[in-house]
Design an enzyme around this catalytic site. Structure first.
Site, PDB file in Angstrom:
ATOM      1  N   PHE A  22       0.721  -1.256   0.061  1.00 42.19           N
ATOM      2  CA  PHE A  22       0.072   0.059   0.084  1.00 42.19           C
ATOM      3  C   PHE A  22       0.708   1.301  -0.117  1.00 42.19           C
ATOM      4  CE2 PHE A  22       0.797  -0.223   4.579  1.00 42.19           C
ATOM      5  CZ  PHE A  22       1.000   1.327   4.739  1.00 42.19           C
ATOM      6  N   LYS A  75      -1.579  -7.462  -9.096  1.00 44.26           N
ATOM      7  CA  LYS A  75      -2.818  -7.172  -8.042  1.00 44.26           C
ATOM      8  C   LYS A  75      -2.244  -6.401  -7.048  1.00 44.26           C
ATOM      9  CE  LYS A  75      -3.191  -8.787  -4.065  1.00 44.26           C
ATOM     10  NZ  LYS A  75      -3.573  -7.440  -3.540  1.00 44.26           N
ATOM     11  N   GLU A 106      -5.210  -3.778  -1.798  1.00 49.41           N
ATOM     12  CA  GLU A 106      -6.317  -3.741  -1.910  1.00 49.41           C
ATOM     13  C   GLU A 106      -6.914  -2.386  -1.113  1.00 49.41           C
ATOM     14  OE1 GLU A 106      -4.796  -5.881  -0.435  1.00 49.41           O
ATOM     15  OE2 GLU A 106      -5.157  -6.234   1.575  1.00 49.41           O
ATOM     16  N   SER A 148       5.317  -7.050   2.941  1.00 46.77           N
ATOM     17  CA  SER A 148       5.853  -7.074   4.439  1.00 46.77           C
ATOM     18  C   SER A 148       6.312  -8.785   4.247  1.00 46.77           C
ATOM     19  CB  SER A 148       4.698  -7.468   5.264  1.00 46.77           C
ATOM     20  OG  SER A 148       3.693  -8.279   4.922  1.00 46.77           O
ATOM     21  N   CYS A 169       9.581   1.851   3.191  1.00 43.94           N
ATOM     22  CA  CYS A 169      10.502   0.699   3.379  1.00 43.94           C
ATOM     23  C   CYS A 169      11.930   1.062   3.618  1.00 43.94           C
ATOM     24  CB  CYS A 169      10.529  -0.414   2.546  1.00 43.94           C
ATOM     25  SG  CYS A 169      11.186   0.178   0.812  1.00 43.94           S
ATOM     26  N   GLU A 210       9.567  -3.780  12.893  1.00 42.83           N
ATOM     27  CA  GLU A 210       9.266  -2.773  11.925  1.00 42.83           C
ATOM     28  C   GLU A 210       8.071  -2.051  12.162  1.00 42.83           C
ATOM     29  OE1 GLU A 210       8.260  -3.764   7.569  1.00 42.83           O
ATOM     30  OE2 GLU A 210       9.295  -1.935   6.931  1.00 42.83           O
TER      31      GLU A 210
HETATM   32  P1  NAD Z   1       1.397  -6.705   2.961  1.00 44.99           P
HETATM   33  O1  NAD Z   1       2.529  -7.717   3.016  1.00 44.99           O
HETATM   34  O2  NAD Z   1       0.541  -6.347   3.716  1.00 44.99           O
HETATM   35  O3  NAD Z   1       0.887  -6.373   1.477  1.00 44.99           O
HETATM   36  C1  NAD Z   1       1.442  -6.504   0.273  1.00 44.99           C
HETATM   37  C2  NAD Z   1       0.555  -7.397  -0.676  1.00 44.99           C
HETATM   38  O4  NAD Z   1       0.298  -8.587  -0.027  1.00 44.99           O
HETATM   39  C3  NAD Z   1      -0.763  -6.739  -0.788  1.00 44.99           C
HETATM   40  O5  NAD Z   1      -1.011  -6.751  -2.255  1.00 44.99           O
HETATM   41  C4  NAD Z   1      -1.732  -7.698  -0.077  1.00 44.99           C
HETATM   42  O6  NAD Z   1      -2.996  -7.522  -0.388  1.00 44.99           O
HETATM   43  C5  NAD Z   1      -1.169  -8.993  -0.106  1.00 44.99           C
HETATM   44  N1  NAD Z   1      -1.344  -9.541   1.194  1.00 44.99           N
HETATM   45  C6  NAD Z   1      -1.424  -9.209   2.312  1.00 44.99           C
HETATM   46  N2  NAD Z   1      -1.676 -10.007   3.195  1.00 44.99           N
HETATM   47  C7  NAD Z   1      -1.798 -11.229   2.678  1.00 44.99           C
HETATM   48  C8  NAD Z   1      -1.892 -12.543   3.092  1.00 44.99           C
HETATM   49  N3  NAD Z   1      -1.992 -12.938   4.564  1.00 44.99           N
HETATM   50  N4  NAD Z   1      -1.924 -13.604   2.354  1.00 44.99           N
HETATM   51  C9  NAD Z   1      -1.642 -13.309   0.939  1.00 44.99           C
HETATM   52  N5  NAD Z   1      -1.505 -11.873   0.393  1.00 44.99           N
HETATM   53  C10 NAD Z   1      -1.516 -10.952   1.305  1.00 44.99           C
HETATM   54  O7  NAD Z   1       2.287  -5.241   2.947  1.00 44.99           O
HETATM   55  P2  NAD Z   1       1.941  -3.804   3.284  1.00 44.99           P
HETATM   56  O8  NAD Z   1       1.657  -3.506   4.507  1.00 44.99           O
HETATM   57  O9  NAD Z   1       0.933  -3.320   2.134  1.00 44.99           O
HETATM   58  O10 NAD Z   1       3.337  -2.805   2.924  1.00 44.99           O
HETATM   59  C11 NAD Z   1       4.097  -2.544   3.939  1.00 44.99           C
HETATM   60  C12 NAD Z   1       5.158  -3.507   3.894  1.00 44.99           C
HETATM   61  O11 NAD Z   1       6.017  -3.300   2.553  1.00 44.99           O
HETATM   62  C13 NAD Z   1       6.350  -3.013   4.863  1.00 44.99           C
HETATM   63  O12 NAD Z   1       6.812  -4.308   5.477  1.00 44.99           O
HETATM   64  C14 NAD Z   1       7.660  -2.474   4.172  1.00 44.99           C
HETATM   65  O13 NAD Z   1       8.721  -2.445   4.529  1.00 44.99           O
HETATM   66  C15 NAD Z   1       7.414  -3.410   2.861  1.00 44.99           C
HETATM   67  N6  NAD Z   1       7.949  -2.617   1.566  1.00 44.99           N
HETATM   68  C16 NAD Z   1       8.983  -3.082   1.018  1.00 44.99           C
HETATM   69  C17 NAD Z   1       9.558  -2.399   0.079  1.00 44.99           C
HETATM   70  C18 NAD Z   1      11.279  -2.937  -0.434  1.00 44.99           C
HETATM   71  O14 NAD Z   1      11.452  -2.380  -1.398  1.00 44.99           O
HETATM   72  N7  NAD Z   1      11.756  -3.647   0.277  1.00 44.99           N
HETATM   73  C19 NAD Z   1       9.023  -1.242  -0.533  1.00 44.99           C
HETATM   74  C20 NAD Z   1       7.759  -0.981  -0.049  1.00 44.99           C
HETATM   75  C21 NAD Z   1       7.251  -1.769   0.942  1.00 44.99           C
END
Ligand code: NAD
Length: 519
Positions: free
Chosen positions: A172, A196, A199, A249, A304, A404
């Protein structure tokens, strides 16, 4: 929506009032070049983080819709992968122009759904656009290699060819930049795509694919589906998807990495982070404190590469009160308010989690140097706001250090020496980014050589490489072996075909077939 351009309104009209039983606009799927209303009964409410009012309903796309998206990408691959590289380059030139032209509108969409300030949202779009800029060099980037005369009358050459249908799953926090890390590069190499988006804020991605169509990306080359778990499992398991790019994440990324790899797909996964900034006593104080405040609290800490952990070395610790004074001056407000420095965090759940982590720090003995927990934002009382917060005297065994936080919270630690600071950072499992602030070249050199982190800044707080390089987070911050964008990104979205050819003018006089390896 006031102030948005006409074509933006068109996007919103496309989100007509669907069969959701409510009059809230819906987000569509994008399949085969068209915005398609989902037939699902399962909708996710997307709330403006500054007000918590529902602004759109995001579908959990049905199995059939997801199948349609992959089938469309598979069909489109046949022609798209055979287009000339110059055609694909021309599409990127037009896409680059359109994104630049629509930058303000894209930023407004980001702010509305994600909450960050408008200027920061423009940065979100710009950093994605820079990847598209880079894609325009595809005529040089996709060059193969040749070696003539590897044997008599025999030449070897390599092609970098596309993989087929690729897929992306995005977080997000950068709703424009991260989709743009993915599908433009995949497409310009000749692949087709299913994405995808998060959401929590798919609006910018939807507008970006519309602009892609306007730029000449043929129908089916990029498709958008929505949802969370089921959509992710679908992508990990679908036999027609060759590669998955994930950013998000740790837990989700590791799961996707394992499930996708097990199914024979290439997976690149950028994961979580805990980025440390080391402040040496010889640093330029003004510059360092200014940089630290921006890097810790910008985007409400939801980056991040946010600098979330400051390690003051030796006498530099005397600057901590001044750091807090500066952070206190930042203005917390809804993202579209012109002088806002930081907006809300993404959801009430995220806010609760951040507040709990602050409280755990206090309970475990950290000192709350700046407390942003009770911030009130006039006119936006229901928003998910947290003001800049600084915890000092933090120790590595505390929950607030181990987790984090992903909010506007800076953890401050101290070290007696540079060696001690390096040791602390290298013991942390994450390797996304780090920075040192110093005026001493030898100190900076020692740091860059001894630190085990993938992206290092010297007097640069958020050292995200431009797209001619790659995003090289390491250790627990990355899973896979090809990083995003740059040379690694190109390598991720292509495979090598090696051709060894023999062209001889006269026929051979040797009639004995060789059965042994040639030596
Ligand atoms: P998230 O992992 O919750 O969501 C990422 C994607 O995974 C979304 O599209 C979501 O729909 C999907 N998702 C979420 N929970 C799921 C599950 N249980 N099963 C299957 N799919 C699922 O991450 P977020 O909260 O949207 O973003 C923040 C995180 O992203 C932080 O940890 C941040 O450090 C990381 N991030 C890393 C970078 C990088 O380049 N290293 C860049 C941006 C964000």
């Amino acid at each position: 929506l006031s102030g948005m351009k006409k074509n933006a309104l068109w996007t919103f009209q496309l989100r007509t009032f669907a069969s959701t039983g409510s009059n809230i606009p819906t987000t569509k799927n994008f399949i085969d070049g068209r915005m398609v209303e989902s037939k699902t009964n399962d909708w996710i409410e997307l709330k403006d983080p500054a007000t918590n009012e529902v602004i759109t309903l995001v579908p959990k796309s049905t199995r059939q819709e997801m199948e349609d998206a992959v089938a469309s990408a598979k069909r489109a691959f046949k022609d798209w992968s055979r287009t000339s590289v110059l055609t694909r380059q021309q599409v990127m030139f037009r896409y680059q122009h359109l994104i630049r032209q629509n930058m303000k509108e894209l930023a407004q969409l980001v702010t509305k759904e994600q909450g960050k300030t408008l200027v920061d949202a423009e940065g979100d779009v710009l950093r994605g656009l820079q990847v598209v800029d880079h894609c325009c060099s595809i005529t040089s980037l996709q060059l193969g290699e040749t070696l003539p005369s590897v044997s008599k009358d025999m030449d070897t050459l390599t092609f970098r060819v596309p993989l087929g249908v690729c897929a992306g799953i995005t977080p997000f926090n950068f709703p424009a930049m991260i989709p743009l890390w993915m599908f433009p590069l995949a497409l310009v190499c000749g692949n087709t795509y299913v994405i995808k988006p998060s959401e929590k804020d798919p609006g910018a991605c939807m507008r970006l694919v519309e602009l892609g169509k306007e730029a000449g990306i043929p129908d089916g080359c990029v498709n958008v589906i929505h949802g969370a778990h089921d959509a992710v499992n679908f992508i990990c398991d679908h036999p027609d998807i060759q590669a998955i790019s994930f950013v998000g994440s740790d837990k989700v990324g590791r799961y996707i990495y394992e499930r996708g790899s097990k199914n024979g797909k290439r997976v690149q996964a950028n994961l979580g982070a805990k980025n440390h900034g080391v402040i040496m006593p010889d640093a330029n104080k003004e510059n360092t404190l200014t940089q630290l405040v921006g890097a810790a609290f910008g985007a409400a800490g939801q980056r991040c590469m946010a600098l979330t952990t400051a390690v003051f070395v030796g006498e530099a610790k005397k600057w901590i009160p001044e750091l807090a004074e500066r952070a206190k001056k930042l203005k917390v407000n809804a993202g579209h308010v012109p002088d806002a420095d930081l907006g809300p965090v993404i959801s009430p759940e995220a806010k609760d989690r951040i507040l709990q982590l602050i409280q755990s720090g206090v309970k475990e003995g950290a000192t709350l140097v700046l407390d942003g927990r009770d911030v009130k934002v006039k006119g936006y009382e229901k928003g998910n706001f947290i003001g800049p917060t600084i915890l000092s005297d933090v120790r590595p065994d505390m929950e607030c250090y181990k987790e984090e936080i992903f909010g506007p919270v800076l953890c401050v630690l101290t070290a007696e020496t540079l060696d001690e600071a390096i040791d602390l950072i290298n013991k942390n499992p994450y390797g996304n980014g780090t920075a040192i602030f110093t005026t001493n070249g030898a100190t900076a050199r020692k740091f860059t050589h001894e630190i085990d982190v993938g992206q290092i800044g010297v007097n640069v707080p958020i050292p995200v490489p431009l797209p001619m390089f790659s995003f090289t987070g390491s250790r627990a911050s990355f899973a896979g072996d090809s990083n995003f964008y740059g040379k690694s990104g190109l390598s991720f979205y292509t495979q090598t075909k090696t051709i060894t050819q023999l062209w001889r003018e006269s026929d051979t006089t040797d009639t004995r077939s060789a059965t042994a390896m040639p030596i």
